[in-house]
Design an enzyme around this catalytic site. Structure first.
Site, PDB file in Angstrom:
ATOM      1  N   TRP A 220       0.850  -1.203   0.000  1.00 28.86           N
ATOM      2  CA  TRP A 220       0.000   0.000   0.000  1.00 28.86           C
ATOM      3  C   TRP A 220       0.878   1.243   0.000  1.00 28.86           C
ATOM      4  CZ3 TRP A 220      -4.703  -0.980  -1.316  1.00 28.86           C
ATOM      5  CH2 TRP A 220      -5.663   0.031  -1.294  1.00 28.86           C
ATOM      6  N   ASP A 276      -0.220  11.045  -0.573  1.00 34.48           N
ATOM      7  CA  ASP A 276      -1.302  12.028  -0.518  1.00 34.48           C
ATOM      8  C   ASP A 276      -2.625  11.358  -0.185  1.00 34.48           C
ATOM      9  OD1 ASP A 276      -1.758  10.656  -2.908  1.00 34.48           O
ATOM     10  OD2 ASP A 276      -2.358  12.448  -4.007  1.00 34.48           O
ATOM     11  N   GLU A 279      -3.622   8.443  -2.109  1.00 33.15           N
ATOM     12  CA  GLU A 279      -2.771   7.266  -1.882  1.00 33.15           C
ATOM     13  C   GLU A 279      -1.939   6.884  -3.104  1.00 33.15           C
ATOM     14  OE1 GLU A 279      -6.058   4.587  -0.549  1.00 33.15           O
ATOM     15  OE2 GLU A 279      -5.096   4.836   1.405  1.00 33.15           O
ATOM     16  N   GLU A 280      -1.585   7.875  -3.913  1.00 35.04           N
ATOM     17  CA  GLU A 280      -0.902   7.587  -5.167  1.00 35.04           C
ATOM     18  C   GLU A 280       0.469   8.260  -5.290  1.00 35.04           C
ATOM     19  OE1 GLU A 280      -4.996   7.232  -7.847  1.00 35.04           O
ATOM     20  OE2 GLU A 280      -3.868   9.100  -7.794  1.00 35.04           O
ATOM     21  N   GLU A 503     -18.783   5.739  -4.831  1.00 34.94           N
ATOM     22  CA  GLU A 503     -17.624   6.622  -4.820  1.00 34.94           C
ATOM     23  C   GLU A 503     -17.624   7.538  -6.034  1.00 34.94           C
ATOM     24  OE1 GLU A 503     -13.133   5.607  -3.739  1.00 34.94           O
ATOM     25  OE2 GLU A 503     -13.637   4.914  -5.764  1.00 34.94           O
TER      26      GLU A 503
END
Length: 656
Positions: A220, A276, A279-280, A503
């Site tokens: 992750w 960030d 999550e990238e 989402e």
């Protein structure tokens, strides 16, 4: 026309009728020969939250017809000014209160649905929280395509921030139980060792866990440093309500230990990069820095209330706000949301930060990027416009100054790069927050920085301050209200009849995509609705923000006074290739290719970025290319430059 006034009645007609009523009332009194009318009497008209009080001049008693007619001239002179003022005031008040019937209807229908579905995703009693421990917020019950049955520290904190604010408004014992369960769950979660570390070695930066609060050990983007300050803010909001209710001992015993760990982590780690909120990208992130600043400021205040030391929080908060200014791109008028990642930097990140840090007491302060500040408005326009021009087919044919569907950032490829409910709603919430402040201060300021934003609604507006009594103020306020409502209308259009929110929604047809029943989507509707209703959150101390002339990295080393240097380099690239900058000082990431600063290709083949570097400092730098995982450096020698004592500078280079 305001739909609430009836299908055949325009606002101008209402204003005219008000004037006619005012004209007829005095003559009715005259003909009735009323002798005991007070010197002034009032008629009050209420429309939603706007109240207009009209004070009429005295209507005297006349003993004879000749006396009456001899006084008519002076009577009408006295009344003429009143008629004009009353009609204009009535029209202005009604125009300023205009609202969309579509949004009114959507809020009425969606609010209870969003509240029910939000609570359904919180353990242990939520209808979709099976397997979740008490107080654990499930991101989504979706188990496949994608699997979101986890609890993210960031998402949970943002949801519980809303719950804490709602508790403050209602004092609902059900919400109190939810909040207490959350406190207990987070106190335990902080102790769980995970791939990011332990409670004392960085584990608080772990982004997500299983819903039974065991560690997620798969690959992750970690660490993510926005979770601890966001959780601190949510718990501080709850703590402040409890203290007002006289429950200080509970705060000291249960909440403060959890809050203190998060604040200590933030104070110690704010200057380290991390992933960030999407999550990238591993770099510095505007959203992360902004929420860190808020948590440290309000954490210091709470610490002082509880008799705890606050010095480290206030010291590091000063450093954080200094660093926060470096994200601003003055040449292009927007916040560069990430310092890495190879994207343009135009990102919902900035709007989400602005609404999270909304503090009405700070007015339109640009240092903290308040929603109505010129920088926040300029950045918002740039972000919105990045989704025009065909990127989303559902936006085709929409006027350039009207609301559109927005996503995380225009270069997004996750699930094909689609609009998100929470990002579209973030735009409306920022605008509603701005309206709250403009109404409270009775004016709108237009600066050279925000001029492009306001000229969407009035092509002739110029920089200046427009009082609430001016026609320009009314025009701008009405237009921004309509603009804000437009983004909620977009969300309403693509919300299914049962009110369920995923989402994302499809860029071609608005069909729902990705995780179903996203808790953050539901929270986003509720916070936007509250802002539209004029909800004023508690102040967290943004009004006292001061940017120092000398900034520190947090590790004790001073970077000196900051000078903004714009680096431009002419470089041709192939599709997917990006240009980065690194160099010999902290501000240029100390020759780290992994943490190098992404340049913006908006003026291709010129790539640009503005960086705050120490004043009176000689430094070296180079540009690098990144493509398909490979990094290519410029040829030697290193470039060098000495920064000025103050102000800003520009360097124009060509790739070599």
């Amino acid at each position: 026309m305001n739909p609430r006034l009836g299908p055949f009645l325009s606002l101008r007609s209402v204003a005219l009728l008000v004037g006619l009523v005012v004209v007829l009332l005095p003559w009715q009194h005259l003909s009735a020969n009323i002798t005991d009318l007070p010197a002034l009497w009032s008629s009050t008209f209420t429309y939603k939250s706007e109240t207009l009080t009209i004070r009429l001049p005295q209507v005297p008693h006349f003993s004879s017809a000749s006396e009456l007619f001899s006084s008519l001239v002076s009577f009408f002179v006295a009344m003429r000014s009143f008629f004009v003022t009353a009609a204009v005031a009535a029209y202005a008040a009604l125009v300023g209160a205009q609202s969309s019937s579509v949004v009114d209807s959507y809020i009425t229908t969606q609010s209870p649905i969003s509240k029910t579905n939000l609570i359904a995703n919180i353990g242990p009693d939520g209808s979709r929280s099976s397997g979740a421990l008490a107080g654990v917020v499930i991101a989504s019950p979706s188990k496949v395509d994608p699997d979101y049955v986890y609890t993210w520290t960031r998402d949970a904190a943002l949801v519980l921030k809303y719950v804490a604010e709602e508790y403050g408004r209602q004092q609902d014992p059900v919400l109190r139980r939810t909040l207490d369960n959350f406190v207990t769950s987070q106190a335990y979660l902080q102790t769980v060792s995970n791939p990011s570390g332990t409670i004392s070695t960085g584990g608080l930066g772990e982004p997500k866990f299983h819903i039974d609060l065991t560690a997620f050990t798969g690959g992750w983007g970690r660490p993510q440093r926005d979770g601890p300050p966001l959780r601190a803010t949510a718990l501080i909001a709850y703590a402040n309500w409890l203290i007002k209710d006289g429950n200080t001992s509970y705060v000291q015993q249960k909440l403060w230990p959890v809050i203190k760990l998060d604040l200590d982590y933030t104070a110690s780690n704010w200057n380290f990069t991390g992933f960030d909120l999407w999550e990238e990208v591993s770099s510095s992130s505007f959203f992360t820095t902004a929420v860190q600043y808020r948590a440290l400021i309000e954490g210091a205040t709470l610490a002082t209330k509880l008799g705890q030391s606050a010095s480290s929080y206030t010291t590091q908060a000063t450093n954080v706000i200094c660093f926060l200014q470096s994200y601003w791109n003055p040449s292009q008028g927007f916040v560069t949301s990430n310092t890495g990642g190879g994207r343009s930097g135009k990102d919902a990140n900035s709007a989400l930060a602005s609404i999270h840090n909304f503090d009405p007491a700070a007015g339109c302060d640009a240092k903290t990027f308040q929603p109505c500040s010129d920088k926040a408005l300029s950045s918002l326009k740039v972000y919105i416009d990045s989704f025009r021009g065909g990127i989303y087919p559902i936006n085709n044919g929409i006027a350039s100054n009207a609301a559109v569907a927005t996503g995380r950032y225009s270069e997004d490829v996750y699930y094909g790069g689609q609009p998100w409910y929470l990002t579209t709603l973030a735009v409306s919430e920022q605008l509603y927050d701005a309206i709250i402040v403009w109404k409270a201060q009775g004016s709108i300021e237009v600066t050279s920085t925000s001029l492009a934003f306001f000229r969407q609604f009035s092509s002739t507006v110029t920089a200046g301050t427009y009082a609430s009594t001016s026609a320009t103020y009314t025009t701008l306020l009405d237009a921004v209200q309509k603009f804000a409502d437009g983004f909620v209308e977009v969300v309403a259009k693509y919300t299914p009849a049962d009110g369920q929110l995923s989402e994302q929604y499809h860029r071609n047809n608005g069909a729902q995509l990705s995780a179903k029943h996203l808790t953050w989507s539901y929270a986003a509707t509720l916070t936007a609705f509250a802002a539209r209703d004029g909800y004023i959150p508690e102040s967290w101390g943004a009004a006292g923000a001061v940017v120092p002339a000398t900034c520190s990295t947090g590790g004790g080393g001073s970077t000196g006074p900051g000078v903004q240097i714009t680096f431009n380099v002419r470089a041709t690239t192939v599709w997917g290739e990006n240009i980065f900058l690194t160099g010999s000082v902290d501000a240029l990431k100390n020759w780290s290719p992994d943490n190098a600063i992404a340049l913006n290709p908006a003026n291709y083949p010129i790539w640009s970025v503005t960086v705050t570097v120490p004043a009176n400092t000689r430094f070296e730098y180079k540009f690098i290319r990144k493509f398909n995982g490979a990094t290519t450096w410029e040829s030697d020698p290193n470039r060098s430059f000495t920064s000025a004592a103050d102000g800003s500078q520009t360097l124009n280079d060509t790739w070599r």
